[in-house]
Each structure stands twice: as structure tokens, then as C-alpha cells.
Design an enzyme around this catalytic site. Structure first.
Site, PDB file in Angstrom:
ATOM      1  N   SER A 115       0.877  -1.163   0.000  1.00 16.93           N
ATOM      2  CA  SER A 115       0.000   0.000   0.000  1.00 16.93           C
ATOM      3  C   SER A 115       0.915   1.214   0.000  1.00 16.93           C
ATOM      4  O   SER A 115       1.710   1.389   0.923  1.00 16.93           O
ATOM      5  CB  SER A 115      -0.859  -0.032   1.267  1.00 16.93           C
ATOM      6  OG  SER A 115      -1.590   1.162   1.385  1.00 16.93           O
ATOM      7  N   LYS A 153      -0.933  -1.033  -4.494  1.00 18.18           N
ATOM      8  CA  LYS A 153      -2.154  -0.282  -4.150  1.00 18.18           C
ATOM      9  C   LYS A 153      -1.762   1.158  -3.895  1.00 18.18           C
ATOM     10  O   LYS A 153      -0.845   1.436  -3.115  1.00 18.18           O
ATOM     11  CB  LYS A 153      -2.788  -0.910  -2.921  1.00 18.18           C
ATOM     12  CG  LYS A 153      -3.760  -0.044  -2.146  1.00 18.18           C
ATOM     13  CD  LYS A 153      -4.460  -0.846  -1.057  1.00 18.18           C
ATOM     14  CE  LYS A 153      -4.606  -0.038   0.213  1.00 18.18           C
ATOM     15  NZ  LYS A 153      -5.228  -0.826   1.308  1.00 18.18           N
ATOM     16  N   LYS A 170      -2.783   4.839  -2.551  1.00 14.30           N
ATOM     17  CA  LYS A 170      -3.721   5.654  -1.804  1.00 14.30           C
ATOM     18  C   LYS A 170      -4.101   6.816  -2.709  1.00 14.30           C
ATOM     19  O   LYS A 170      -3.238   7.387  -3.406  1.00 14.30           O
ATOM     20  CB  LYS A 170      -3.052   6.169  -0.527  1.00 14.30           C
ATOM     21  CG  LYS A 170      -2.815   5.077   0.499  1.00 14.30           C
ATOM     22  CD  LYS A 170      -4.139   4.586   1.069  1.00 14.30           C
ATOM     23  CE  LYS A 170      -3.941   3.678   2.260  1.00 14.30           C
ATOM     24  NZ  LYS A 170      -5.231   3.189   2.784  1.00 14.30           N
ATOM     25  N   ASP A 176      -7.022   2.945  -3.120  1.00  9.18           N
ATOM     26  CA  ASP A 176      -7.764   2.979  -1.858  1.00  9.18           C
ATOM     27  C   ASP A 176      -8.032   4.433  -1.504  1.00  9.18           C
ATOM     28  O   ASP A 176      -7.104   5.208  -1.259  1.00  9.18           O
ATOM     29  CB  ASP A 176      -6.937   2.305  -0.751  1.00  9.18           C
ATOM     30  CG  ASP A 176      -7.687   2.214   0.574  1.00  9.18           C
ATOM     31  OD1 ASP A 176      -8.837   2.683   0.661  1.00  9.18           O
ATOM     32  OD2 ASP A 176      -7.099   1.654   1.534  1.00  9.18           O
ATOM     33  N   GLU A 231     -10.871   0.577  -3.571  1.00 10.71           N
ATOM     34  CA  GLU A 231     -11.185   0.290  -2.176  1.00 10.71           C
ATOM     35  C   GLU A 231     -11.858   1.491  -1.504  1.00 10.71           C
ATOM     36  O   GLU A 231     -11.364   2.609  -1.588  1.00 10.71           O
ATOM     37  CB  GLU A 231      -9.878  -0.082  -1.460  1.00 10.71           C
ATOM     38  CG  GLU A 231     -10.039  -0.577  -0.043  1.00 10.71           C
ATOM     39  CD  GLU A 231      -8.684  -1.003   0.552  1.00 10.71           C
ATOM     40  OE1 GLU A 231      -7.745  -1.315  -0.222  1.00 10.71           O
ATOM     41  OE2 GLU A 231      -8.569  -0.993   1.782  1.00 10.71           O
ATOM     42  N   ASP A 256     -13.574  -1.891   2.856  1.00  8.59           N
ATOM     43  CA  ASP A 256     -12.677  -2.018   4.011  1.00  8.59           C
ATOM     44  C   ASP A 256     -13.453  -1.489   5.220  1.00  8.59           C
ATOM     45  O   ASP A 256     -14.131  -2.267   5.923  1.00  8.59           O
ATOM     46  CB  ASP A 256     -11.390  -1.218   3.730  1.00  8.59           C
ATOM     47  CG  ASP A 256     -10.413  -1.143   4.892  1.00  8.59           C
ATOM     48  OD1 ASP A 256     -10.743  -1.601   5.986  1.00  8.59           O
ATOM     49  OD2 ASP A 256      -9.295  -0.591   4.729  1.00  8.59           O
ATOM     50  N   LYS A 289      -9.586  -6.988   7.956  1.00 11.98           N
ATOM     51  CA  LYS A 289      -8.599  -6.574   8.965  1.00 11.98           C
ATOM     52  C   LYS A 289      -9.114  -7.116  10.278  1.00 11.98           C
ATOM     53  O   LYS A 289     -10.252  -6.778  10.667  1.00 11.98           O
ATOM     54  CB  LYS A 289      -8.522  -5.047   9.050  1.00 11.98           C
ATOM     55  CG  LYS A 289      -7.903  -4.405   7.831  1.00 11.98           C
ATOM     56  CD  LYS A 289      -7.906  -2.902   7.939  1.00 11.98           C
ATOM     57  CE  LYS A 289      -7.173  -2.288   6.745  1.00 11.98           C
ATOM     58  NZ  LYS A 289      -7.451  -0.834   6.637  1.00 11.98           N
ATOM     59  N   GLY A 292      -3.799  -4.063   6.117  1.00  7.98           N
ATOM     60  CA  GLY A 292      -2.791  -3.742   7.126  1.00  7.98           C
ATOM     61  C   GLY A 292      -3.130  -2.431   7.800  1.00  7.98           C
ATOM     62  O   GLY A 292      -3.900  -1.629   7.265  1.00  7.98           O
TER      63      GLY A 292
HETATM   64  O1  OSB Z   1      -7.123   1.691   4.513  1.00  4.82           O
HETATM   65  O2  OSB Z   1      -5.899   0.009   4.267  1.00  4.82           O
HETATM   66  C1  OSB Z   1      -6.095   1.100   4.790  1.00  4.82           C
HETATM   67  C2  OSB Z   1      -3.034   2.143   6.864  1.00  4.82           C
HETATM   68  C3  OSB Z   1      -3.634   2.811   7.904  1.00  4.82           C
HETATM   69  C4  OSB Z   1      -5.002   2.944   7.901  1.00  4.82           C
HETATM   70  C5  OSB Z   1      -5.763   2.410   6.856  1.00  4.82           C
HETATM   71  C6  OSB Z   1      -5.171   1.719   5.829  1.00  4.82           C
HETATM   72  C7  OSB Z   1      -3.767   1.617   5.826  1.00  4.82           C
HETATM   73  C8  OSB Z   1      -3.010   0.984   4.745  1.00  4.82           C
HETATM   74  C9  OSB Z   1      -1.645   0.484   5.145  1.00  4.82           C
HETATM   75  O3  OSB Z   1      -3.377   0.925   3.597  1.00  4.82           O
HETATM   76  C10 OSB Z   1      -1.446  -0.940   4.870  1.00  4.82           C
HETATM   77  C11 OSB Z   1      -0.216  -1.464   5.580  1.00  4.82           C
HETATM   78  O4  OSB Z   1      -0.224  -1.638   6.812  1.00  4.82           O
HETATM   79  O5  OSB Z   1       0.760  -1.743   4.878  1.00  4.82           O
HETATM   80 MG    MG Z   2      -8.252   0.527   3.129  1.00  9.01          MG
END
Ligand code: OSB
Ligand code: MG
Length: 369
Positions: free
Chosen positions: A135, A161, A163, A188, A213, A238, A262, A290
């Protein structure tokens, strides 16, 4: 399981670089760890609640309060037979799923050690390796992003992925697709868009993303189902999925075609397994998300990802992407094929570095049975 004590700790750990999403930037993590002592074994759990109530309404401070005042005393008094009992023990407490998960997962962690089987096997896992993606946070510049992607692909990661948010989407996807036409690419939004952005989101279809996402509100199914009808790209939920019933509702309403699981967000391993199972029954693939976890949460995510329906590359990645020094040994590593090996030894399969944790601890509270 006869519980002797439950110790809460807050550790502070700087990320190797800031992680930015549509809701904010994280530079230093404050992490709540649970250390559960029972029958000579020590189970560990990590609370994934953030420093601020941005991803969910929980924070490390609300989790601390609820664990210390409600959940830990109830658990210590109940002496649960196994991790799967926690749900019932915490049944009177509404919400606070990340707080509950930290405790429940510590029980499963101890249970796997007592039964002398890998945690993955205790959870019902079948995989020897799990496919991994990364991510990648919102970057200061497009050049920074291209370099991050290049490094992640070189390291073997199977899926990228990105953001995204309004203003950091189409131009970014276009640049990435021009350079890498065939990689598995997803995005995402962490709820950054509104229904009026539907035409704009539909324009993402041209980039052949594996999924989008959580484009809309964090508590929504209905408007996601309206949006999904207008997209070729699958929606993955999510934030919206809090439990098995939510997964069922989202699947039946066609709000999503993929689910990110998660275990913190759904309240622990038992509910994560229930979400996994209901998705599998309905032919909906899942992957493990994550939350910038330390090695403890990461080890738990690896075990969970070994279940059969975790068919898509998840966000579980190497410790070194986030930490200069992880609190487990060995650190989590990813092989050149972009896979993490699921440990086949009893317990979580990674040693917890208790001395390092003690050094990093800024707050501590013990609840005795
Ligand atoms: O939306 O998946 C998410 C990290 C913090 C809060 C929300 C998200 C995330 C990530 C990080 O996308 C994923 C990771 O831990 O590598
Ligand atoms: Mg997410």
C-alpha cells in the site's frame, strides 16, 4: 486457559517514512500492545487503533480505557477455554472492536503455543506462503511515487495499491499505467469521494484497476451498491465491513465484489474467520489489509492470510517497509516472488523482543486475575 495477568503497554515507534492517506499523515506511531500471561505462556496482541479517530472512531486512548476498565477484567475473570470464546465474554460491550481484537488475538496467540501448533493451523489456514502487495501512501510528488513503485516491484511485490483522493487520482493512475501497463494495480480512497463523483470514479475504469477500495462513506453499503452499478472496476470494502452480517449485507446488495479483512476492524480472529467464510460461500475473494502494524500484528496477519479464500495479494508486507527495527525476531521478510512464508512452528512463529519492547514502553498497566 487460566489467566494470570494482562499487561497493557504503549510503545512509541517512528515510521521509517511518513504514511499519508486521504485522512491524514502518520509519522510516529503510538501502539498499544497486550501481553497476556497464562499457565506459563505469554500471548501477545496488538491494537490497531490509530493515534486519532480518523480511520475508525477508536483510538489508542479509547482502546486503553475500554480494555483496562471493561474488557481485560472480564477476560481475566472468565478464563476462556479458547480464543473463540472471547466474543461472548465481550458481548455486553458495544463497538470497540479494535480493543476487543487486541485481547482476543492474544488469547489465540497463547492458545497456539499451548496446543503446540502453528497459529495459522489453529485459525484453519492451509497456505504455506501468502501473496503480498504494498500500500503506497500519497507522495509529495509523482516522481517520489514512481520511485516507490519501482522499488516495490523490484522487491517482488505482486500488487501495487495506491492511496488516492480527489486531486491525486486520474493523473497518477495515468502516469503509472503508462509506465507499467500490466501490473496488478489498485487504489484505496479511504472514503474520500461522494456520490456526485460517480462519473469521475467511472473514469478510473480505463486504468484496469483490480479494485477501488472504499471510495465512499465509511459506514455505507447502499450508495456503494449504486456506485458499483456504474463501474466496471470491482469495489472492495474495508471500513464498512465491521462483522459477518455486514459482509453478508454488502455481498447481497452488490456493494462490493471483494472484501478487505482486517482482524482489528472486525473485532478479532473469530469474526475475521466468519467474514472469510461467508465471503467464500458466496464466491467473493478476500485479502488481508494492514494498519501499519509492528511485527506482532504482522505475524497475526500472516497467520490469518493463510486461510483458503485469501486469494488476492494482501497489504501484509516486510517489517522493513515501516520499521528500522521491528519488535519481533526474525523481522518479516518477503521473497523475490513477493511471498511471505507462513511459519510452520508452534505459536505465531516469530519471537517477541520483550527487552526492546520494555525500552520502548512509555506507559504500562497490569490487570491481574
Ligand atoms: O485503509 O488500508 C487502509 C493504513 C492505515 C489505515 C488504513 C489503511 C492503511 C493501509 C496500510 O493501507 C497498509 C499497511 O499496513 O501496509
Ligand atoms: Mg483501506
Amino acid at each position: 486457559m487460566k489467566i494470570d495477568s494482562i499487561t497493557l503497554r504503549e510503545v512509541r515507534m517512528p515510521l521509517v517514512k511518513p504514511f499519508e492517506t486521504s485522512f491524514g499523515k502518520t509519522t510516529n506511531r503510538r501502539i498499544l500492545l497486550v501481553e497476556l500471561k497464562a499457565e506459563g505462556y505469554t500471548g501477545w496482541g496488538e491494537c490497531v487503533a490509530g493515534e486519532h479517530p480518523f480511520f475508525s472512531d477508536e483510538t489508542i486512548d479509547t482502546a486503553w480505557l475500554v480494555i483496562s476498565q471493561e474488557l481485560a477484567p472480564a477476560l481475566a475473570a472468565a478464563d476462556p477455554e479458547h480464543g473463540g470464546k472471547c466474543h461472548q465474554i465481550f458481548g455486553n460491550v458495544r463497538g470497540h472492536r479494535m480493543a476487543k481484537a487486541a485481547l482476543e488475538n492474544a488469547v489465540w496467540d497463547a492458545e497456539a503455543q499451548m496446543k503446540e501448533i502453528p497459529l495459522s493451523v489453529l485459525l484453519g489456514g492451509v497456505r504455506e506462503t501468502i501473496p503480498c502487495g504494498v500500500s503506497i501512501g500519497i507522495q509529495p510528488t509523482l516522481e517520489d511515487l514512481m520511485r516507490e513503485i519501482e522499488q516495490s516491484l523490484a522487491a517482488g511485490y505482486q500488487r501495487i495499491k495506491l492511496k488516492c483522493k480527489p486531486g491525486w487520482d486520474v493523473k497518477v493512475f495515468e502516469a503509472v499505467r503508462n509506465r507499467w501497463p500490466d501490473i496488478l494495480l489498485s487504489c484505496d480512497a479511504n472514503s474520500a469521494y461522494r456520490l456526485r463523483d460517480s462519473d469521475h470514479i467511472a473514469s478510473f475504469d480505463q486504468f484496469r484497476l483490480l479494485m477501488i477500495e472504499q471510495p465512499l462513506w465509511s459506514d455505507d453499503f447502499y450508495f456503494h451498491s449504486m456506485l458499483q452499478k456504474r463501474l466496471e472496476t470491482p469495489i472492495c470494502l474495508d471500513e464498512s465491513i465491521r462483522n459477518r452480517r455486514d459482509a453478508l449485507a454488502a455481498i447481497d446488495m452488490e456493494s462490493c465484489q471483494i472484501i478487505n479483512i482486517k482482524n482489528g476492524r472486525v473485532g478479532g480472529f473469530s469474526e475475521a474467520i466468519a467474514v472469510h467464510n461467508v465471503a467464500q460461500e458466496r464466491g467473493i475473494p478476500v485479502w488481508c489489509g494492514g494498519m501499519l502494524e509492528t511485527g506482532i500484528g504482522r505475524a497475526h496477519n500472516i497467520a490469518l492470510s493463510s486461510l483458503e479464500n485469501f486469494t488476492l495479494p494482501g497489504d501484509v508486507s516486510a517489517s522493513s517497509r515501516y520499521w528500522a527495527e521491528d519488535i519481533i525476531e526474525p523481522a518479516v521478510t518477503v521473497n523475490a516472488q513477493g511471498e511471505i512464508a507462513v511459519p510452520d512452528v508452534a505459536g505465531r512463529g516469530y519471537e517477541v523482543r520483550a527487552d526492546l519492547i520494555e525500552q520502548l514502553t512509555v506507559r504500562k498497566e497490569e490487570i491481574r486475575a
